[in-house]
Scaffold this motif. Structure first.
Motif, mmCIF file in Angstrom:
data_model
loop_
_atom_site.group_PDB
_atom_site.id
_atom_site.type_symbol
_atom_site.label_atom_id
_atom_site.label_comp_id
_atom_site.label_asym_id
_atom_site.label_seq_id
_atom_site.Cartn_x
_atom_site.Cartn_y
_atom_site.Cartn_z
ATOM 1 N N VAL A 278 -47.726 12.036 -1.965
ATOM 2 C CA VAL A 278 -47.469 10.786 -1.250
ATOM 3 C C VAL A 278 -46.565 11.043 -0.049
ATOM 4 C CG1 VAL A 278 -46.387 8.506 -1.432
ATOM 5 C CG2 VAL A 278 -47.873 9.333 -3.276
ATOM 6 N N VAL A 279 -45.508 11.816 -0.253
ATOM 7 C CA VAL A 279 -44.594 12.113 0.857
ATOM 8 C C VAL A 279 -45.335 12.841 1.972
ATOM 9 C CG1 VAL A 279 -42.533 13.412 1.549
ATOM 10 C CG2 VAL A 279 -42.504 12.041 -0.541
ATOM 11 N N LEU A 280 -46.184 13.799 1.619
ATOM 12 C CA LEU A 280 -46.958 14.496 2.653
ATOM 13 C C LEU A 280 -47.846 13.518 3.418
ATOM 14 C CD1 LEU A 280 -47.969 17.783 0.821
ATOM 15 C CD2 LEU A 280 -46.522 17.570 2.838
ATOM 16 N N GLY A 281 -48.446 12.571 2.712
ATOM 17 C CA GLY A 281 -49.255 11.550 3.376
ATOM 18 C C GLY A 281 -48.417 10.693 4.309
ATOM 19 N N LEU A 282 -47.215 10.341 3.867
ATOM 20 C CA LEU A 282 -46.338 9.527 4.707
ATOM 21 C C LEU A 282 -45.856 10.308 5.924
ATOM 22 C CD1 LEU A 282 -44.328 7.719 1.898
ATOM 23 C CD2 LEU A 282 -46.092 6.711 3.382
ATOM 24 N N VAL A 283 -45.620 11.610 5.748
ATOM 25 C CA VAL A 283 -45.237 12.455 6.891
ATOM 26 C C VAL A 283 -46.362 12.447 7.916
ATOM 27 C CG1 VAL A 283 -44.819 14.851 7.619
ATOM 28 C CG2 VAL A 283 -43.594 13.909 5.642
ATOM 29 N N GLU A 284 -47.586 12.616 7.437
ATOM 30 C CA GLU A 284 -48.745 12.579 8.339
ATOM 31 C C GLU A 284 -48.824 11.239 9.063
ATOM 32 O OE1 GLU A 284 -53.616 12.760 8.053
ATOM 33 O OE2 GLU A 284 -52.434 13.359 6.322
ATOM 34 N N LEU A 285 -48.643 10.158 8.335
ATOM 35 C CA LEU A 285 -48.724 8.820 8.925
ATOM 36 C C LEU A 285 -47.565 8.545 9.886
ATOM 37 C CD1 LEU A 285 -50.534 6.334 8.787
ATOM 38 C CD2 LEU A 285 -49.092 5.485 6.924
ATOM 39 N N SER A 286 -46.423 9.170 9.649
ATOM 40 C CA SER A 286 -45.254 8.926 10.505
ATOM 41 C C SER A 286 -45.488 9.380 11.941
ATOM 42 C CB SER A 286 -44.014 9.618 9.932
ATOM 43 O OG SER A 286 -44.077 11.012 10.124
ATOM 44 N N ARG A 287 -46.437 10.269 12.134
ATOM 45 C CA ARG A 287 -46.729 10.756 13.483
ATOM 46 C C ARG A 287 -47.296 9.669 14.383
ATOM 47 N NH1 ARG A 287 -49.073 15.845 10.638
ATOM 48 N NH2 ARG A 287 -47.208 17.113 10.564
ATOM 49 N N VAL A 288 -47.908 8.655 13.767
ATOM 50 C CA VAL A 288 -48.535 7.589 14.555
ATOM 51 C C VAL A 288 -48.017 6.198 14.195
ATOM 52 C CG1 VAL A 288 -50.647 8.901 15.006
ATOM 53 C CG2 VAL A 288 -50.498 7.465 12.953
ATOM 54 N N THR A 289 -47.076 6.130 13.258
ATOM 55 C CA THR A 289 -46.551 4.838 12.815
ATOM 56 C C THR A 289 -45.025 4.863 12.914
ATOM 57 O OG1 THR A 289 -48.404 4.740 11.258
ATOM 58 C CG2 THR A 289 -46.647 3.112 10.972
ATOM 59 N N PRO A 290 -44.474 4.314 13.983
ATOM 60 C CA PRO A 290 -43.028 4.396 14.199
ATOM 61 C C PRO A 290 -42.180 3.830 13.055
ATOM 62 C CG PRO A 290 -44.133 3.665 16.200
ATOM 63 C CD PRO A 290 -45.171 3.685 15.116
ATOM 64 N N ASP A 291 -42.621 2.753 12.421
ATOM 65 C CA ASP A 291 -41.822 2.185 11.337
ATOM 66 C C ASP A 291 -41.707 3.148 10.157
ATOM 67 O OD1 ASP A 291 -41.348 -0.139 12.758
ATOM 68 O OD2 ASP A 291 -42.939 -1.273 11.760
#
Length: 190
Positions: A104-117
Motif C-alpha cells: 500500500v505504501v509503495l502504491g501511495l508513493v507512486e500516486l504521490s508523484r501526481v497527487t499533491p495532497d
C-alpha cells in the motif's frame, strides 16, 4: 459507551478494502468497483460513506500514516524511546516484511508523484520520522552537531526505506543485516 455509528464502521471497512485492493491490484487498479466488491458493498455505498476515489485514496494515505490520535506523524511507533529501538524497528521484520502495508505504501508513493495532497501526507510522515531520528541520534551522540545528526538521520531513514523497497525482490538473507550495518556506520561516524 455507545456503539460506533454505522457510518464509522462502514468507513473502516471501506478503508480496509481499499488497502487490500491496492495491495492486490496496485494503486491504479484500485477502482471504486473493485474496492466496493472487496468491501461487500455497492459502488454507491462506497461513494456515500467516503466520497470519490481521490478522497478515498487521500483518506487511506492518512489512515496508513496517522497515529492513534488520527494525526499524521512519525512512522516510528510511539513507544520508541532511543536510537537502538528505532534501529531495531526500522531494520526489523515488522517494518521490512513484504506485506500488504508495504504494498500500500509503495502504491501511495507512486500516486504521490501526481497527487499533491498525498505527497503532503507522505512528506509530513517522513519529515516527522527524520526529525525524530535526528533527536534520537543527538541523544546518543550529544557532542555531534545538529546538522550532523540530521544528516545521519536522513541516511538511516534512506537505508531503511531502500531496504524495504528492495525486500519485494531481493531475497538475500543478509540484506537487512548489511543495511542496518550501513546505517550504524553512518551514526558511528559522528
Amino acid at each position: 459507551m455507545g456503539r460506533p455509528s454505522i457510518a464509522a464502521v462502514r468507513r473502516e471497512q471501506i478503508l480496509d478494502a481499499t488497502k487490500s485492493t491496492i495491495a492486490e491490484h496496485g494503486v491504479h487498479g484500485a477502482t471504486l468497483d473493485r474496492i466496493a466488491d472487496s468491501a461487500g458493498m455497492s459502488r454507491g455505498h462506497v461513494r456515500h460513506f467516503v466520497g470519490n476515489r481521490d478522497r478515498l485514496l487521500l483518506d487511506t494515505a492518512i489512515a496508513v500514516f496517522a497515529d492513534r490520535s488520527g494525526r499524521v506523524g512519525s512512522i516510528l511507533p510511539s513507544e520508541i524511546a532511543d536510537l537502538e529501538g528505532a534501529l531495531d524497528y526500522l531494520f526489523g521484520p515488522e517494518f521490512n516484511s513484504p506485506d500488504r502495508e508495504n504494498a500500500v505504501v509503495l502504491g501511495l508513493v507512486e500516486l504521490s508523484r501526481v497527487t499533491p495532497d498525498i505527497a503532503d501526507v507522505l512528506t509530513t510522515a517522513y519529515t516527522a520520522t527524520r526529525v525524530q531520528l535526528a533527536e534520537l541520534v543527538a541523544r546518543a551522540h550529544p557532542d555531534a552537531s545538529q546538522e550532523s545528526c540530521l544528516t545521519a538521520a536522513y541516511g538511516v531513514l534512506t537505508c531503511a526505506l531502500g531496504s524495504v523497497f528492495l525486500g519485494d525482490f531481493d531475497r538475500d538473507p543478509a540484506r537487512m543485516t548489511r543495511t542496518r550495518a550501513a546505517a550504524e556506520s553512518l551514526v558511528a561516524a559522528l
